[in-house]
Design an enzyme around this catalytic site. Structure first.
Site, short mmCIF file in Angstrom:
data_model
loop_
_atom_site.label_atom_id
_atom_site.label_comp_id
_atom_site.label_asym_id
_atom_site.label_seq_id
_atom_site.Cartn_x
_atom_site.Cartn_y
_atom_site.Cartn_z
N ASN A 52 -81.88 4.91 -43.44
CA ASN A 52 -82.57 5.49 -44.59
C ASN A 52 -83.80 6.26 -44.12
OD1 ASN A 52 -83.70 2.86 -44.00
ND2 ASN A 52 -84.70 2.86 -45.99
N ILE A 53 -84.03 7.39 -44.77
CA ILE A 53 -85.17 8.24 -44.46
C ILE A 53 -85.91 8.48 -45.77
CG2 ILE A 53 -85.93 10.45 -43.50
CD1 ILE A 53 -84.41 8.61 -41.47
N ALA A 56 -92.33 10.89 -49.40
CA ALA A 56 -93.40 10.59 -50.36
C ALA A 56 -92.99 10.98 -51.77
CB ALA A 56 -94.69 11.31 -49.96
N CYS A 63 -80.47 7.48 -48.47
CA CYS A 63 -80.08 6.15 -48.02
C CYS A 63 -79.30 6.21 -46.72
CB CYS A 63 -79.22 5.48 -49.09
SG CYS A 63 -80.05 5.27 -50.68
N GLU A 65 -76.42 4.83 -45.94
CA GLU A 65 -74.99 5.05 -46.11
C GLU A 65 -74.69 6.54 -46.27
OE1 GLU A 65 -76.08 1.12 -48.22
OE2 GLU A 65 -77.00 3.06 -47.85
N CYS A 99 -74.91 5.79 -53.48
CA CYS A 99 -74.18 5.63 -52.22
C CYS A 99 -72.74 5.21 -52.47
CB CYS A 99 -74.87 4.62 -51.32
SG CYS A 99 -76.38 5.27 -50.59
#
EC number: 3.5.4.5
Length: 163
Positions: A52-53, A56, A63, A65, A99
């Site tokens: 996951n990235i 802000a 996510c 996945e 996802c």
């Protein structure tokens, strides 16, 4: 719960779980403090990892996945036989709704999905029995169809319609 035969070998299961933990290390989750790693097993044996990235602007977060699927699909890999997901929570955590729908686009409804606790492998106390649906180490083994029942997929776009 229906009886089914799992298509993942013990070796593939172990490789997927290990890769999901490795992927989690690449997470960028400074806001939620909720790192997630995912590992997809392609039908050719390749494992594609995703983390996951966060952003802000929370809507810009992706996510683990979806990261794995986007990486794979952009490289032309679109056939998968297993997925493992791990977080830093000491219980099995399921993919979010978005996802699940993206996974549905590329994966068979009966594809094994391994939901791995953050403290894997969990040990059973003496006399304790494994919970139904869980396997050695505390992994919840499920399928996409159980995570997204009555789902909508690409094949539904080809159904006959009223004019």
């Amino acid at each position: 719960m229906s009886v089914r035969a799992w298509t993942l070998s013990i070796e593939d299961r172990s490789r997927l779980i290990k890769a999901a933990f490795e992927a989690k290390e690449g997470s960028y989750s400074p806001y939620s403090k909720f790192p997630v790693g995912a590992a997809l097993l392609a039908s050719d044996g390749t494992i594609i990892k995703g983390a996951n990235i966060e952003n802000a602007s929370y809507g810009g977060t992706i996510c683990a996945e979806r990261t794995a699927i986007v990486k794979a699909a952009s490289e032309g890999i679109r056939s998968f036989i297993g997925l493992a997901v791990v977080t830093n929570v000491n219980s099995a955590i399921s993919p979010c709704g978005i996802c699940r729908q993206v996974i549905r686009e590329f994966c068979a409804l009966d594809m094994p999905v391994l939901l791995v606790p953050g403290d894997y492998p969990q040990k059973l106390e003496e006399g304790q029995e494994q919970k139904p649906g869980y396997t050695e180490g505390g992994v919840k083994e499920t399928m996409l169809d159980e995570l997204l029942p009555d789902s909508f997929g690409p094949e539904h776009l080809e159904l006959p319609r009223r004019s």
